[in-house]
Design a protein around this motif. Structure first.
Motif, PDB file in Angstrom:
ATOM      1  N   VAL A  97       0.624  -1.968  -8.628  1.00 37.31           N
ATOM      2  CA  VAL A  97       1.528  -3.111  -8.499  1.00 37.31           C
ATOM      3  C   VAL A  97       2.651  -2.693  -7.558  1.00 37.31           C
ATOM      4  CG1 VAL A  97       3.122  -4.675  -9.673  1.00 37.31           C
ATOM      5  CG2 VAL A  97       1.014  -3.939 -10.811  1.00 37.31           C
ATOM      6  N   TRP A  98       2.905  -3.514  -6.530  1.00 34.85           N
ATOM      7  CA  TRP A  98       3.930  -3.168  -5.532  1.00 34.85           C
ATOM      8  C   TRP A  98       5.043  -4.224  -5.578  1.00 34.85           C
ATOM      9  CZ3 TRP A  98       3.545   1.015  -2.015  1.00 34.85           C
ATOM     10  CH2 TRP A  98       4.588   1.112  -1.098  1.00 34.85           C
ATOM     11  N   MET A  99       6.278  -3.765  -5.766  1.00 36.35           N
ATOM     12  CA  MET A  99       7.440  -4.664  -5.773  1.00 36.35           C
ATOM     13  C   MET A  99       8.448  -4.152  -4.745  1.00 36.35           C
ATOM     14  SD  MET A  99       8.034  -5.261  -9.849  1.00 36.35           S
ATOM     15  CE  MET A  99       6.813  -6.087 -10.873  1.00 36.35           C
ATOM     16  N   SER A 100       9.015  -5.068  -3.955  1.00 33.67           N
ATOM     17  CA  SER A 100       9.957  -4.661  -2.899  1.00 33.67           C
ATOM     18  C   SER A 100      11.251  -5.447  -2.991  1.00 33.67           C
ATOM     19  CB  SER A 100       9.346  -4.890  -1.508  1.00 33.67           C
ATOM     20  OG  SER A 100       8.247  -4.036  -1.307  1.00 33.67           O
ATOM     21  N   GLY A 101      12.363  -4.727  -2.819  1.00 32.32           N
ATOM     22  CA  GLY A 101      13.656  -5.383  -2.694  1.00 32.32           C
ATOM     23  C   GLY A 101      13.821  -5.947  -1.293  1.00 32.32           C
ATOM     24  N   LEU A 102      14.650  -6.977  -1.171  1.00 32.47           N
ATOM     25  CA  LEU A 102      14.907  -7.615   0.123  1.00 32.47           C
ATOM     26  C   LEU A 102      16.409  -7.725   0.358  1.00 32.47           C
ATOM     27  CD1 LEU A 102      12.229 -10.457   0.030  1.00 32.47           C
ATOM     28  CD2 LEU A 102      12.147  -8.365   1.390  1.00 32.47           C
ATOM     29  N   PRO A 103      16.851  -7.760   1.620  1.00 30.57           N
ATOM     30  CA  PRO A 103      18.290  -7.754   1.913  1.00 30.57           C
ATOM     31  C   PRO A 103      19.053  -8.877   1.235  1.00 30.57           C
ATOM     32  CG  PRO A 103      17.025  -7.375   3.918  1.00 30.57           C
ATOM     33  CD  PRO A 103      16.033  -7.716   2.850  1.00 30.57           C
ATOM     34  N   GLY A 104      18.444 -10.030   1.042  1.00 29.06           N
ATOM     35  CA  GLY A 104      19.165 -11.153   0.453  1.00 29.06           C
ATOM     36  C   GLY A 104      19.307 -11.086  -1.055  1.00 29.06           C
ATOM     37  N   ASP A 105      18.744 -10.053  -1.700  1.00 26.42           N
ATOM     38  CA  ASP A 105      18.800  -9.986  -3.161  1.00 26.42           C
ATOM     39  C   ASP A 105      20.225  -9.810  -3.677  1.00 26.42           C
ATOM     40  OD1 ASP A 105      16.098 -10.267  -3.228  1.00 26.42           O
ATOM     41  OD2 ASP A 105      15.642  -8.167  -3.653  1.00 26.42           O
ATOM     42  N   LYS A 106      21.009  -8.995  -2.983  1.00 28.05           N
ATOM     43  CA  LYS A 106      22.356  -8.683  -3.467  1.00 28.05           C
ATOM     44  C   LYS A 106      23.187  -9.958  -3.542  1.00 28.05           C
ATOM     45  CE  LYS A 106      22.734  -3.840  -2.191  1.00 28.05           C
ATOM     46  NZ  LYS A 106      23.503  -2.822  -1.464  1.00 28.05           N
ATOM     47  N   GLY A 107      23.934 -10.095  -4.620  1.00 26.56           N
ATOM     48  CA  GLY A 107      24.808 -11.259  -4.784  1.00 26.56           C
ATOM     49  C   GLY A 107      24.187 -12.366  -5.609  1.00 26.56           C
ATOM     50  N   THR A 108      22.865 -12.338  -5.829  1.00 26.75           N
ATOM     51  CA  THR A 108      22.198 -13.351  -6.652  1.00 26.75           C
ATOM     52  C   THR A 108      21.583 -12.652  -7.865  1.00 26.75           C
ATOM     53  OG1 THR A 108      21.676 -14.650  -4.682  1.00 26.75           O
ATOM     54  CG2 THR A 108      20.462 -15.163  -6.703  1.00 26.75           C
ATOM     55  N   PRO A 109      22.142 -12.841  -9.060  1.00 31.15           N
ATOM     56  CA  PRO A 109      21.639 -12.133 -10.242  1.00 31.15           C
ATOM     57  C   PRO A 109      20.148 -12.337 -10.459  1.00 31.15           C
ATOM     58  CG  PRO A 109      23.729 -13.190 -10.744  1.00 31.15           C
ATOM     59  CD  PRO A 109      23.323 -13.674  -9.380  1.00 31.15           C
ATOM     60  N   PHE A 110      19.451 -11.247 -10.706  1.00 31.96           N
ATOM     61  CA  PHE A 110      18.022 -11.204 -11.039  1.00 31.96           C
ATOM     62  C   PHE A 110      17.128 -11.678  -9.889  1.00 31.96           C
ATOM     63  CE2 PHE A 110      20.115 -11.893 -15.240  1.00 31.96           C
ATOM     64  CZ  PHE A 110      19.841 -10.643 -15.767  1.00 31.96           C
ATOM     65  N   ALA A 111      17.662 -11.714  -8.660  1.00 33.26           N
ATOM     66  CA  ALA A 111      16.846 -12.160  -7.523  1.00 33.26           C
ATOM     67  C   ALA A 111      15.633 -11.262  -7.330  1.00 33.26           C
ATOM     68  CB  ALA A 111      17.693 -12.185  -6.253  1.00 33.26           C
ATOM     69  N   PHE A 112      15.828  -9.938  -7.431  1.00 31.24           N
ATOM     70  CA  PHE A 112      14.723  -9.001  -7.214  1.00 31.24           C
ATOM     71  C   PHE A 112      13.618  -9.220  -8.246  1.00 31.24           C
ATOM     72  CE2 PHE A 112      12.808  -5.032  -8.743  1.00 31.24           C
ATOM     73  CZ  PHE A 112      12.095  -4.660  -7.621  1.00 31.24           C
ATOM     74  N   TYR A 113      13.978  -9.214  -9.525  1.00 31.46           N
ATOM     75  CA  TYR A 113      12.959  -9.316 -10.569  1.00 31.46           C
ATOM     76  C   TYR A 113      12.284 -10.686 -10.560  1.00 31.46           C
ATOM     77  CZ  TYR A 113      13.172  -4.906 -13.097  1.00 31.46           C
ATOM     78  OH  TYR A 113      13.049  -3.594 -13.450  1.00 31.46           O
ATOM     79  N   ALA A 114      13.062 -11.745 -10.309  1.00 28.25           N
ATOM     80  CA  ALA A 114      12.464 -13.082 -10.297  1.00 28.25           C
ATOM     81  C   ALA A 114      11.375 -13.178  -9.231  1.00 28.25           C
ATOM     82  CB  ALA A 114      13.552 -14.127 -10.060  1.00 28.25           C
ATOM     83  N   ARG A 115      11.673 -12.696  -8.023  1.00 30.63           N
ATOM     84  CA  ARG A 115      10.690 -12.771  -6.942  1.00 30.63           C
ATOM     85  C   ARG A 115       9.521 -11.825  -7.200  1.00 30.63           C
ATOM     86  NH1 ARG A 115      13.403 -10.701  -3.627  1.00 30.63           N
ATOM     87  NH2 ARG A 115      12.411  -8.665  -3.613  1.00 30.63           N
ATOM     88  N   ALA A 116       9.844 -10.564  -7.595  1.00 28.12           N
ATOM     89  CA  ALA A 116       8.794  -9.562  -7.776  1.00 28.12           C
ATOM     90  C   ALA A 116       7.820  -9.964  -8.886  1.00 28.12           C
ATOM     91  CB  ALA A 116       9.422  -8.207  -8.077  1.00 28.12           C
ATOM     92  N   ALA A 131      14.523  -6.423 -22.195  1.00 23.97           N
ATOM     93  CA  ALA A 131      13.351  -5.947 -22.936  1.00 23.97           C
ATOM     94  C   ALA A 131      12.104  -6.738 -22.529  1.00 23.97           C
ATOM     95  CB  ALA A 131      13.591  -6.072 -24.438  1.00 23.97           C
ATOM     96  N   ALA A 132      12.277  -8.052 -22.336  1.00 21.99           N
ATOM     97  CA  ALA A 132      11.140  -8.880 -21.928  1.00 21.99           C
ATOM     98  C   ALA A 132      10.668  -8.506 -20.522  1.00 21.99           C
ATOM     99  CB  ALA A 132      11.535 -10.359 -21.977  1.00 21.99           C
ATOM    100  N   MET A 133      11.611  -8.250 -19.634  1.00 23.67           N
ATOM    101  CA  MET A 133      11.252  -7.862 -18.269  1.00 23.67           C
ATOM    102  C   MET A 133      10.525  -6.517 -18.279  1.00 23.67           C
ATOM    103  SD  MET A 133      14.874  -9.141 -16.717  1.00 23.67           S
ATOM    104  CE  MET A 133      14.763  -8.635 -15.026  1.00 23.67           C
ATOM    105  N   ALA A 134      11.026  -5.586 -19.094  1.00 23.47           N
ATOM    106  CA  ALA A 134      10.383  -4.274 -19.195  1.00 23.47           C
ATOM    107  C   ALA A 134       8.975  -4.403 -19.763  1.00 23.47           C
ATOM    108  CB  ALA A 134      11.231  -3.338 -20.056  1.00 23.47           C
ATOM    109  N   GLU A 135       8.805  -5.295 -20.749  1.00 21.37           N
ATOM    110  CA  GLU A 135       7.490  -5.506 -21.349  1.00 21.37           C
ATOM    111  C   GLU A 135       6.521  -6.104 -20.330  1.00 21.37           C
ATOM    112  OE1 GLU A 135       4.412  -5.599 -24.073  1.00 21.37           O
ATOM    113  OE2 GLU A 135       6.357  -4.587 -24.210  1.00 21.37           O
ATOM    114  N   ALA A 136       7.004  -7.081 -19.532  1.00 20.34           N
ATOM    115  CA  ALA A 136       6.148  -7.708 -18.528  1.00 20.34           C
ATOM    116  C   ALA A 136       5.740  -6.710 -17.451  1.00 20.34           C
ATOM    117  CB  ALA A 136       6.883  -8.896 -17.897  1.00 20.34           C
ATOM    118  N   VAL A 137       6.711  -5.922 -16.972  1.00 24.60           N
ATOM    119  CA  VAL A 137       6.398  -4.917 -15.954  1.00 24.60           C
ATOM    120  C   VAL A 137       5.461  -3.861 -16.538  1.00 24.60           C
ATOM    121  CG1 VAL A 137       7.372  -3.084 -14.519  1.00 24.60           C
ATOM    122  CG2 VAL A 137       8.511  -5.298 -14.652  1.00 24.60           C
ATOM    123  N   GLY A 138       5.710  -3.483 -17.782  1.00 23.87           N
ATOM    124  CA  GLY A 138       4.843  -2.492 -18.431  1.00 23.87           C
ATOM    125  C   GLY A 138       3.419  -2.977 -18.550  1.00 23.87           C
TER     126      GLY A 138
END
Length: 963
Positions: free
Chosen positions: A280-299, A346-353
């Protein structure tokens, strides 16, 4: 600024013809009017112009009129630039002379205007042709092509312009675009004029079809780039890094790869995991900063799309609906307290796990782009993963060295120091590695030994820039002439700009909109900004993906994004930002994202209002760092007009920011903000709220707090505002309590018990303070009834209110002599969050420990000096408790030191009887005679039951005299 039709004519005529008699201008523009009336019309028109531009006289003179000397006209610049041969300055002066105006009622002026329009258009085309010719001769084919396309658009039937476009496309190596331009031109000539292209045009197309060298082109045609230059077949110079990753993999450690941009982190990880099976590959993007949970929501959205059969527990799906409402359309969950965030983590960790268990390996790339909320969730996930002994920890992460947030870096450092992870720092390739890479490419006519040293010096051994340079050299057919050392990032941007020049106008427009939209890019939003149907963007979108400018709906890398933005004229950028802001607002986007677009669109005041809205939202969700950043932006971009309406952006932002500073225990900053606010003229309600806030900030300085609170209470009383009366009454009562005036405070608050408060927090506040005051007077039955009702009501509110009531409950236990009656409740509520009242709770718990003969536990609570930030009275009280705890442990030297500090604070303390009593008790136990002076400053009626017991414990009665 829109101009009146006749005024525009006056300005245009004077700009091109120079000084002109009034009578001539009046006759040209009002030909059917009597001369006197025409001259009067001219006077009135010029007066309206002067009024419209704030009094500035653009046209001056009496009998003869002329433009002001400091007024510059574009048409004048165009004429002068072309006459002087400064064609580069003239090419951007495009446009029709006073276009959009009709002068049919002024025939002489209309004839003059038509002639000048044709003359100026000819000058502009001359400038474009000359500049395009110069650029082509210097090998600047991209820039020359841009001008040639503008010429062809201005005169679509000119075969000379058509041939220039064909030739420049071909010189850039795009034979397909050259042929396409020819076919479109031929069809246009046939359809509109019924003729075939000239022999010169047909001869040129034959040369292009054969792929022959154009006369004067020097054979510098672009060639198709070999696949090896896009994806080198061998990963060189990374043998040690691969071995380190393999070693960590075998023992089940987490792996972090760090290095500067372009160093090859992503390629290294892809090469490694591709050997291990699925991942599973997840990548951060420059626009993530400043928007809470942007990285996890997209990934997570992308990962779930690739794993449609993934089964998640219902509680995980419910929690994930907070950040993925489109995937899990459940009723929105409220944000009540920090525990909600932990459940979401915890839910995010469970989903990623679950994704990791299904795929085997989890990779997170570009971690430096993590937004603050995702970084917290990421740290939580890693802590769970690091301690998971059920199986191997298959996790790899990568980030840019020096760009990871301090909190995220601390997480990595902690895992590495604990031996649960390894960190691998990638260095640039060395000269030998560069030579090996060149050899692996197997490019014809390339000598790795000769080229490697020059290429290493030019690129610094950074793989991305190295390959970018090689690709450009290959395209242009240039040999390794050891180019001079240039800034690598600038060179890369220049190279990226070359490929942008090959785009069709439609694709380029879409790329420009995509650059402005950033991480908000979607087909629907782009279509909204461009005011077209989404289906119309299918072809240009496919073109951008084929050119590897867009990848999975985002720019392939930052240099592409920056290069596109650089090509957008500033006025157009501002317009696009405003369009994007409106589109995002209509789509219900978060106000923080909308605000930035309004700012870039030149609308600071509108941006400030959206930052204020974002600050309110983040504060309500206890995201204080994000809220503070938004409110500071609102302040810096709103005008300083504090006498505006009550809800003015600046005033409200300052009040909210002060409240956040108080929540974060930054009391000095909060007080400074409020003091600044109170310095100027304010609406009465805002002044009352600011005074009340200052009263709570000064609660550790009872005399000052009482002064602020009394002013606020009297102003609220004058206004007759029931809500403000309630708020200021409790603040005033709290200040009176600090002064020991308990009876007055009770008298002030008791009428509130009978009132109905729609807001439950108002009722909790009254119950808590009145219950605490009753306990101070020994009225315990009434006190506990109020406090227990208050704690019950607080269960449905923010955690702050539970902490407040718990502090007063423990305080009541201390007064009654049963200090540990609510100890477990106090410990549980203290863990809810670091509020200002949490420090008061720690002080009360320390006092409870002293009463229960638990001095060590008291010292643990006092170690962080919980009273220091609450004001001098509480600081003094904390030092007195510290002294007493140390004495109980027989550490007299340390106790004496604490006492000296307490006496220094108490010396000019006014009011605060409890603090003075506890310092006096500590002094008596150490045999210090200063206790007498302290006791003389205390009135016996201010004492609570616990204070009286403390004095009895050192042999004093209620009269407080020394035996």
């Amino acid at each position: 600024m829109p101009l009146e039709r006749k005024v525009a004519g006056v300005l245009a005529y004077l700009a091109l013809e120079g000084p002109t008699p009034r009578s001539k201008l009046a006759g040209l523009l009002w030909p059917e009017t009597h001369e006197r009336a025409a001259r009067n019309n001219l006077v009135q028109s010029l007066r309206r112009l002067r009024r419209a531009v704030g009094g500035y006289e653009a046209v001056r003179g009496e009998g003869t009129l002329q433009l002001a000397e400091d007024l510059e006209a574009d048409v004048t610049r165009l004429v002068v630039s072309t006459l002087q041969g400064k064609y580069a300055e003239a090419v951007d002066l495009e446009g029709e002379l006073i276009g959009g105006y009709d002068y049919d009622d002024c025939p002489d002026f209309a004839d003059w205007l038509q002639a000048e329009r044709e003359h100026l258009s000819g000058l502009w085309r001359e400038a474009l042709e000359s500049e395009a010719r110069r650029l082509e001769g210097e090998g600047e084919f991209r820039k020359a092509l841009a001008l040639a396309l503008r010429l062809a658009e201005a005169d679509p039937f000119s075969e000379e312009h058509l041939r220039r476009v064909m030739r420049l496309y071909y010189l850039r190596g795009d034979r397909g675009a050259a042929m396409s331009a020819y076919h479109h031109g031929r069809e246009r000539l046939k359809r509109e004029l019924g003729v075939d292209p000239l022999p010169e045009t047909q001869a040129l197309v034959q040369v292009i079809e054969r792929g022959a060298v154009l006369p004067g082109a020097g054979g510098r045609l672009r060639r198709e780039i070999p696949l090896a230059l896009w994806q080198p077949p061998v990963l060189v110079g990374r043998e040690q890094a691969l071995a380190q990753i393999e070693e960590a993999w075998e023992v089940g450690k987490l792996v972090f790869v760090a290095g500067e941009p372009g160093i090859g982190k992503t390629r290294l990880l892809r090469d490694f995991v591709s050997r291990k099976g699925s991942y599973v590959w997840m990548s951060g993007l420059p626009g993530d900063k400043g928007t809470p949970f942007a990285f996890y929501a997209r990934a997570l959205r992308e990962a779930f799309g690739e794993s449609p059969g993934l089964r998640l527990p219902s509680w995980v799906r419910r929690e994930l609906s907070r950040i993925l409402p489109d995937l899990f359309p459940l009723d929105p969950l409220p944000w009540r307290d920090p525990a909600d965030r932990i459940r979401l983590f915890a839910a995010m960790a469970e989903a990623v796990g679950e994704l990791r268990r299904q795929a085997g390996v989890l990779v997170m790339d570009d971690l430096q782009y993590l937004d603050a909320a995702s970084a917290e969730a990421w740290a939580y996930m890693l802590s769970k993963l690091a301690l998971d002994a059920s199986g191997p920890r298959r996790y790899l992460g990568a980030y840019r060295q020096g760009e990871l947030s301090a909190e995220a870096l601390a997480t990595v450092d902690g895992l590495v120091q604990a031996g649960l992870a390894v960190r691998i720092l990638l260095d640039p390739l060395q000269p030998g590695d560069v030579e090996a890479l060149l050899a692996s490419l197997e490019l014809p006519n390339l000598s790795p030994t000769e080229l490697a040293p020059a290429l290493f010096r030019y690129t610094g051994g950074i793989p991305f820039f190295l390959l970018e340079t090689l690709r450009v050299l290959w395209e242009l057919g240039e040999g390794p002439e050891a180019p001079g050392r240039l800034p690598t990032s600038q060179r890369a941007r220049e190279q990226v700009a070359r490929c942008l020049g090959l785009l069709s106008p439609a694709a380029l427009r879409l790329a420009q909109v995509a650059a402005i939209l950033g991480e908000d890019l979607s087909l629907e939003l782009a279509a909204g900004v461009l005011e077209c149907a989404p289906l119309e963007l299918a072809r240009p979108w496919a073109e951008l993906e084929a050119a590897q400018i867009l990848r999975q709906g985002r720019f392939a890398h930052d240099l592409l994004l920056e290069a596109v933005k650089e090509r957008i004229p500033v006025p157009l950028q501002a317009h696009l930002h405003r369009q994007v802001a409106r589109a995002l607002e209509e789509a219900g986007a978060h106000p923080a994202r909308i605000a930035q677009h309004w700012l870039e669109g030149g609308r600071e005041e509108v941006a400030a209002r959206f930052w204020l809205a974002a600050g309110r939202d983040y504060q309500a969700r206890a995201l204080y760092a994000e809220a503070r950043a938004m409110l500071e932006m609102a302040l810096s971009h709103s005008q300083d007009r504090r006498s505006d309406l009550e809800g003015a952006t600046r005033v409200e932002a300052q009040l909210l920011l002060a409240d956040i500073c108080r929540e974060e225990r930054r009391y000095g900053e909060a007080d400074a903000l409020l003091a600044d606010l109170l310095d100027g003229p304010l609406p009465l309600r805002v002044r009352v709220e600011a005074l009340r806030a200052r009263a709570y900030l000064a609660i550790g300085d009872p005399l000052r707090a009482a002064g602020y609170a009394r002013k606020a209470y009297l102003l609220a009383h004058r206004m007759g505002d029931e809500e403000l009366l309630h708020l200021t009454r409790t603040a005033y009562a709290a200040a009176l309590w600090g002064l020991g005036k308990v009876a007055e405070a009770i008298h002030l608050l008791e009428p509130e018990l009978a009132l109905h408060h729609p807001d439950a927090r108002h009722r909790i506040r009254i119950l808590a303070y009145l219950g605490a005051l009753y306990a101070h007077r020994g009225r315990f039955r009434e006190a506990y009834a109020l406090l227990e009702e208050g704690f019950h009501l607080a269960q449905g509110q923010d955690p702050y209110w539970r902490v407040l009531v718990a502090a007063f409950l423990v305080g009541a236990d201390v007064e009654r002599g049963e200090p540990l009656a609510h100890w477990e409740l106090a410990q549980a509520t203290r863990a809810l969050g670091p509020f200002d009242v949490s420090e008061y709770l720690a002080l009360v718990m320390a006092r409870a420990c002293l009463e229960a003969h638990e001095p060590r536990l008291a010292l643990e609570l006092l170690a962080e000096k919980p009273g220091a930030h609450l004001g001098r009275a509480y600081a003094c009280l904390g030092l007195a408790y510290t002294c007493q705890a140390l004495l109980a442990l027989d550490d007299k030297e340390a106790a004496r030191q604490a006492l000296m500090e307490a006496l220094a604070v108490a010396e000019d303390l006014e009011g605060a009887p409890r603090a003075l009593v506890q310092v006096a008790v500590a002094a008596l136990r150490l045999g210090e005679p200063v206790a007498q002076a302290l006791l003389e400053r205390i009135s016996p009626e201010t004492l609570s039951p616990a204070d009286r017991r403390s004095l009895e414990g050192v042999g004093l009665g209620f009269g407080m005299y020394l035996p």
